[in-house]
Design an enzyme around this catalytic site. Structure first.
Site, PDB file in Angstrom:
ATOM      1  N   SER A 136     -30.005  -3.251 -15.143  1.00  0.00           N
ATOM      2  CA  SER A 136     -29.586  -2.978 -16.660  1.00  0.00           C
ATOM      3  C   SER A 136     -28.946  -4.213 -16.956  1.00  0.00           C
ATOM      4  O   SER A 136     -28.001  -4.826 -16.664  1.00  0.00           O
ATOM      5  CB  SER A 136     -28.648  -1.808 -16.576  1.00  0.00           C
ATOM      6  N   LYS A 162     -33.876  -2.747 -17.902  1.00  0.00           N
ATOM      7  CA  LYS A 162     -33.394  -2.018 -18.928  1.00  0.00           C
ATOM      8  C   LYS A 162     -32.643  -2.760 -19.905  1.00  0.00           C
ATOM      9  O   LYS A 162     -31.422  -3.573 -19.414  1.00  0.00           O
ATOM     10  CB  LYS A 162     -32.434  -0.741 -18.264  1.00  0.00           C
ATOM     11  N   LYS A 164     -29.736  -2.815 -22.983  1.00  0.00           N
ATOM     12  CA  LYS A 164     -28.591  -2.260 -23.796  1.00  0.00           C
ATOM     13  C   LYS A 164     -28.929  -2.522 -25.104  1.00  0.00           C
ATOM     14  O   LYS A 164     -29.214  -3.819 -25.558  1.00  0.00           O
ATOM     15  CB  LYS A 164     -27.441  -2.808 -23.488  1.00  0.00           C
ATOM     16  N   ASP A 189     -31.280   1.432 -23.501  1.00  0.00           N
ATOM     17  CA  ASP A 189     -30.475   2.326 -23.156  1.00  0.00           C
ATOM     18  C   ASP A 189     -29.347   2.204 -24.355  1.00  0.00           C
ATOM     19  O   ASP A 189     -28.956   1.087 -24.525  1.00  0.00           O
ATOM     20  CB  ASP A 189     -29.684   2.079 -21.980  1.00  0.00           C
ATOM     21  N   GLU A 214     -33.207   5.595 -23.596  1.00  0.00           N
ATOM     22  CA  GLU A 214     -32.126   6.364 -22.765  1.00  0.00           C
ATOM     23  C   GLU A 214     -31.025   6.933 -23.710  1.00  0.00           C
ATOM     24  O   GLU A 214     -30.654   5.825 -24.263  1.00  0.00           O
ATOM     25  CB  GLU A 214     -31.666   5.634 -21.667  1.00  0.00           C
ATOM     26  N   ASP A 239     -28.903  10.699 -20.187  1.00  0.00           N
ATOM     27  CA  ASP A 239     -27.864  10.063 -19.171  1.00  0.00           C
ATOM     28  C   ASP A 239     -26.733  11.001 -19.134  1.00  0.00           C
ATOM     29  O   ASP A 239     -26.358  12.152 -18.655  1.00  0.00           O
ATOM     30  CB  ASP A 239     -27.617   8.429 -19.387  1.00  0.00           C
ATOM     31  N   LYS A 263     -26.643  10.322 -12.133  1.00  0.00           N
ATOM     32  CA  LYS A 263     -25.362   9.590 -11.591  1.00  0.00           C
ATOM     33  C   LYS A 263     -24.453  10.400 -10.856  1.00  0.00           C
ATOM     34  O   LYS A 263     -24.066  11.701 -11.423  1.00  0.00           O
ATOM     35  CB  LYS A 263     -24.659   8.850 -12.727  1.00  0.00           C
ATOM     36  N   GLY A 291     -26.413   3.628 -12.768  1.00  0.00           N
ATOM     37  CA  GLY A 291     -25.432   2.781 -12.083  1.00  0.00           C
ATOM     38  C   GLY A 291     -24.018   3.067 -13.109  1.00  0.00           C
ATOM     39  O   GLY A 291     -24.078   3.237 -14.310  1.00  0.00           O
TER      40      GLY A 291
HETATM   41  O1  OSB Z   1     -25.226   3.780 -19.306  1.00  0.00           O
HETATM   42  O2  OSB Z   1     -26.285   3.493 -17.666  1.00  0.00           O
HETATM   43  C1  OSB Z   1     -25.361   3.532 -18.482  1.00  0.00           C
HETATM   44  C2  OSB Z   1     -22.876   0.936 -16.845  1.00  0.00           C
HETATM   45  C3  OSB Z   1     -21.699   1.291 -17.497  1.00  0.00           C
HETATM   46  C4  OSB Z   1     -21.730   2.661 -17.971  1.00  0.00           C
HETATM   47  C5  OSB Z   1     -22.687   3.150 -18.390  1.00  0.00           C
HETATM   48  C6  OSB Z   1     -24.220   2.566 -18.041  1.00  0.00           C
HETATM   49  C7  OSB Z   1     -23.968   1.368 -17.536  1.00  0.00           C
HETATM   50  C8  OSB Z   1     -25.344   0.712 -17.048  1.00  0.00           C
HETATM   51  C9  OSB Z   1     -25.215  -0.326 -16.038  1.00  0.00           C
HETATM   52  O3  OSB Z   1     -26.350   0.552 -17.513  1.00  0.00           O
HETATM   53  C10 OSB Z   1     -25.768   0.130 -14.507  1.00  0.00           C
HETATM   54  C11 OSB Z   1     -25.225  -0.943 -13.523  1.00  0.00           C
HETATM   55  O4  OSB Z   1     -25.767  -1.856 -13.462  1.00  0.00           O
HETATM   56  O5  OSB Z   1     -24.333  -0.116 -12.463  1.00  0.00           O
HETATM   57 MG    MG Z   2     -27.102   5.092 -19.605  1.00  0.00          MG
END
Ligand code: OSB
Ligand code: MG
Length: 370
Positions: A136, A162, A164, A189, A214, A239, A263, A291
């Site tokens: 991510s 992924k 953001k 995402d 996402e 999510d 998660k 994550g």
């Molecule tokens: O939306 O998946 C998410 C990190 C913190 C809060 C929300 C998210 C995320 C990530 C990072 O996308 C995932 C990771 O590398 O741990």
């Molecule tokens: Mg997410």
């Protein structure tokens, strides 16, 4: 097994690089670690994935600590269960606060697996110890910096990238990555940054062959997600919206998504995560493991969960070195050049806890025993 003692500690770890999402920027993590002990003094470790502020969901570190101390620990301490799968039921009187419940529940799974002398991933029900990994990538200062990061992660072997996104930047981010890496598996995402009125912005991503989009809309809005899904070809993945197996069922019944991110913290632990996985598998819906910028302990739990057979898409479970100068487990989590992690064969989490380092980074602590 009887839970005779429960310890909490808060550790602080600096991220190697800041992580920016549509809801904010994280530069260092405060993480609650949970230790549970049985009558023989055997111990299991868990990690509460609550972040620093209530911006991903209502949960945050200080709130989770309070809920654990005042409500959850008293519900579990001194209780006897046949298996860790029964721990979640002891805490159902608490509404929400899945990350607080999940940290304690996951610690009991580690303890249960250690008592049985088996790796956690096998106790959870996994078959294949080799899991597929994605990354991510947060919002970057420029497209050039972003593309450089994507290139490095693809070269390292990661099987899914992924990105953001946030309103106004989505097309630039997704299109630049797609044109530079035409055959890469890419998803985006939004962390609930859009509203249904922004549908044109989301539709503008529909020609980029994204694996999924996402959580574009509000966590509590399954109906608008279903409307949006009818208007685009790209699968939606939820999510934030999926907090339980029943919520997952409702989302799928409504057509609010075609993929689910599971998660452990968000759903309150392994028992609920497994129930979501089973429900999705029965309906042919792919899932993957999300994550929350975890330390090695939460990461090890995520690896175990990802070995379940319905986790057919690469997760956000990646190498320790992407996050931390020094992780709190030995060995640190490593990813193969093929973009995989192999779950360890040792009992429980299968990684050693670096207790000297954990002590060094510990702030407040609490211990309750029978
Ligand atoms: O939306 O998946 C998410 C990190 C913190 C809060 C929300 C998210 C995320 C990530 C990072 O996308 C995932 C990771 O590398 O741990
Ligand atoms: Mg997410």
């Amino acid at each position: 097994m009887r839970i005779t003692r429960i310890d909490l500690r808060e550790i602080r770890l600096e991220l190697i690089s800041a992580f920016e999402t549509s809801f904010g920027r994280t530069t260092s993590r405060r993480i609650i670690l949970v230790q549970v002990f049985d009558e023989a003094g055997e111990c299991g470790w868990g990690e509460c994935t609550a972040p620093e502020g209530p911006f991903f969901s209502h949960e945050f570190v200080d709130g989770a600590w309070e809920v654990l101390e005042r409500f959850l620990i008293p519900m579990v301490l001194g209780r006897t269960v046949d298996a860790a799968s029964e721990i979640g039921e002891l805490m159902t009187r608490v509404r929400g606060h899945g990350m607080a419940r999940g940290g304690l529940e996951a610690a009991c799974w580690d303890l249960d697996a250690r008592r049985r002398g088996m790796p956690l991933w096998k106790l959870v029900g996994g078959h294949n110890p080799e899991i597929a990994c994605g990354v991510s990538i947060g919002i970057q200062p420029s497209v050039a910096v972003l593309l450089e990061k994507v290139e490095l992660e693809l070269a390292a072997g990661y099987r899914r990238i992924k990105l953001k996104i946030k309103p106004g930047l989505e097309r630039e981010i997704a299109e630049s990555a797609r044109s530079r890496f035409p055959s890469a598996t890419i998803s985006v995402d939004a962390n609930s940054a859009y509203r249904l009125e922004d549908i044109a912005l989301i539709q503008a991503l529909d020609d980029l062959q994204l694996l999924m989009i996402e959580q574009p809309l509000d966590a509590d809005d399954l109906v608008d997600h279903a409307t949006l899904q009818r208007e685009i070809r790209t699968p939606l993945c939820l999510d934030e919206s999926i907090t339980s197996a029943s919520q997952a069922r409702r989302a799928l019944d409504l057509g609010a998504c075609r993929i689910i991110n599971i998660k452990l913290g968000r759903v309150g632990g392994f028992a609920e995560a497994k129930a979501i996985h089973d429900g999705c598998q029965a309906r042919g819906v792919p899932v993957w493991c999300g994550g929350m910028l975890e330390s090695g302990i939460g990461r090890a739990h995520n690896i175990a969960l990802s070995t379940l057979p319905g986790f057919t898409l690469p997760g956000d479970v990646s190498a320790s070195r992407r996050y931390w100068q020094r992780d709190i487990i030995h060995p640190e989590v490593r990813v193969s050049p093929q973009g995989t992690i192999t779950a360890p064969e040792n009992p429980g989490l299968g990684f050693e806890i670096d207790s000297d380092y954990v002590e060094q980074v510990t702030g407040r602590r609490l211990s309750r025993s029978t």
